[in-house]
Scaffold this active site. Structure first.
Site, mmCIF file in Angstrom:
data_model
loop_
_atom_site.group_PDB
_atom_site.id
_atom_site.type_symbol
_atom_site.label_atom_id
_atom_site.label_comp_id
_atom_site.label_asym_id
_atom_site.label_seq_id
_atom_site.Cartn_x
_atom_site.Cartn_y
_atom_site.Cartn_z
ATOM 1 N N ASN A 9 0.870 -1.226 0.376
ATOM 2 C CA ASN A 9 0.548 -0.381 -0.214
ATOM 3 C C ASN A 9 1.066 1.089 0.277
ATOM 4 O OD1 ASN A 9 -2.279 2.281 0.374
ATOM 5 N ND2 ASN A 9 -2.348 1.401 2.314
ATOM 6 N N LYS A 11 0.224 4.160 -0.299
ATOM 7 C CA LYS A 11 -0.924 5.095 0.486
ATOM 8 C C LYS A 11 -0.519 6.642 -0.379
ATOM 9 C CE LYS A 11 -0.325 3.733 4.838
ATOM 10 N NZ LYS A 11 -0.014 3.048 6.018
ATOM 11 N N HIS A 95 -9.468 1.364 5.323
ATOM 12 C CA HIS A 95 -8.235 0.916 6.116
ATOM 13 C C HIS A 95 -8.414 2.014 7.175
ATOM 14 C CE1 HIS A 95 -3.816 2.065 6.194
ATOM 15 N NE2 HIS A 95 -4.000 1.814 6.610
ATOM 16 N N GLU A 97 -6.361 4.288 7.673
ATOM 17 C CA GLU A 97 -6.342 6.084 7.668
ATOM 18 C C GLU A 97 -7.651 6.217 6.814
ATOM 19 O OE1 GLU A 97 -2.798 5.398 5.718
ATOM 20 O OE2 GLU A 97 -1.996 4.569 7.265
ATOM 21 N N GLU A 167 -5.524 -4.782 10.537
ATOM 22 C CA GLU A 167 -4.524 -3.920 10.959
ATOM 23 C C GLU A 167 -4.452 -3.312 12.089
ATOM 24 O OE1 GLU A 167 -2.787 -3.270 6.822
ATOM 25 O OE2 GLU A 167 -3.955 -1.694 7.383
ATOM 26 N N GLY A 173 2.285 2.311 11.030
ATOM 27 C CA GLY A 173 3.210 2.855 10.926
ATOM 28 C C GLY A 173 3.978 3.383 11.973
ATOM 29 N N SER A 213 3.588 -1.953 10.606
ATOM 30 C CA SER A 213 4.769 -2.368 10.649
ATOM 31 C C SER A 213 5.385 -3.559 10.531
ATOM 32 C CB SER A 213 5.017 -2.102 12.389
ATOM 33 O OG SER A 213 4.759 -0.326 11.793
HETATM 34 P P1 PGA Z 1 2.906 0.823 7.874
HETATM 35 O O1 PGA Z 1 1.271 0.857 7.065
HETATM 36 O O2 PGA Z 1 3.525 -1.126 7.028
HETATM 37 O O3 PGA Z 1 3.546 1.391 7.017
HETATM 38 O O4 PGA Z 1 2.539 0.360 9.026
HETATM 39 C C1 PGA Z 1 0.726 -0.682 6.658
HETATM 40 C C2 PGA Z 1 -0.914 -0.044 6.721
HETATM 41 O O5 PGA Z 1 -1.397 1.354 6.355
HETATM 42 O O6 PGA Z 1 -1.291 -0.798 5.003
#
Ligand code: PGA
Length: 250
Positions: A9, A11, A95, A97, A167, A173, A213
């Site tokens: 992803n 983003k 997601h 976010e 997640e 992140g 992460s």
């Molecule tokens: P990250 O993000 O691997 O940077 O923690 C995962 C995601 O948001 O799908």
């Protein structure tokens, strides 16, 4: 046998030139067709990335979101039909976010899932608890609710097309990954809830990815968990060598 998947992803990262270069680097370094690699670039790169990966074995493309309506006066939005018209076959829905910054609720996400499926897009449905939920010991309840309200209105034939990505919000992140115990525990819980609702066959065939992460150091032990079928990767998907190292972690 459930398919093994690593989805990247991106983003809101990468210009078109940077994105296409990253795809080239991933293609050049990729040697394992047993793992499905899904690239999720920003909307504006979808057509170009889908074109590049069109006839490449073991690669697919995903959008990061879609609108719940079929089309119309929704300035700035992108429909599932438009996404499908680029040659993209997958879409990330829900997601954290999107849930946090754009106020997307389980009810809205259920509409997005239905619209995606109506346009032959495979939803990668994200769910996961906050740290407050986990500390208050209501994380199972939260995820159960996300499943119920976001997905469990689907007919079995439609549900069986959906990929789930667990997640935990606190892991996204942050550099803090769920332990294998936490990841396996939640994946197993999700599968058992699916079993209750849709039965054994569908629950055993549902692909459940871990995200948060996930990187080249921790992917191996996470992917070794019985109910973890791969990863949804953010930060570590922005570099070809890291992404490929994760792909090679099964
Ligand atoms: P990250 O993000 O691997 O940077 O923690 C995962 C995601 O948001 O799908």
């Amino acid at each position: 046998m459930r398919k093994k998947i690593v989805a990247g992803n991106w983003k809101m990262n990468k210009t078109i030139a940077e994105g296409l270069q990253l795809v080239d680097e991933i293609l050049a370094g990729s040697n394992d067709d047993s793992v499905l690699k899904i690239i999720a670039p920003p909307f504006i790169h979808l057509a170009a990335v889908a074109d590049k990966l069109k006839s490449k074995e073991g690669f697919e493309v995903a959008a990061q979101n879609c609108h719940q309506a079929a089309g119309g006066a929704f300035t700035g939005e992108v429909s599932a039909e438009m996404i499908a018209s680029t040659g993209t076959n997958y879409v990330i829905i829900g997601h954290s976010e999107r849930r946090t910054y754009f106020g997307e609720t389980n009810q809205l996400l259920a509409q997005k899932v239905a619209m995606a499926l109506a346009n032959n897009l495979i939803p990668i449905f994200c769910l996961g608890e906050s740290m407050e939920d986990r500390n208050a010991n209501v994380h199972l309840e939260t995820v159960k609710q996300q499943l119920k309200e976001g997905l469990f209105s689907l007919l079995p034939a439609d549900f069986s097309k959906v990929i789930i990505a667990y997640e935990p919000v606190w892991a996204i992140g942050t550099g803090v990954t769920a332990t294998t115990h936490q990841a396996q525990g939640m994946h197993n819980f999700i599968r058992s809830e699916i079993n209750k609702k849709y039965g054994k066959d569908i629950s055993e065939n549902t692909i459940i990815l871990y995200g948060g992460s996930c990187n080249a150091e921790n992917a191996k032990e996470l992917f070794a968990c019985l109910d973890v079928d791969g990863g949804l990767v953010g930060g570590a998907s922005l570099k070809a060598n890291e992404f490929l190292a994760i792909v090679n972690s099964f």
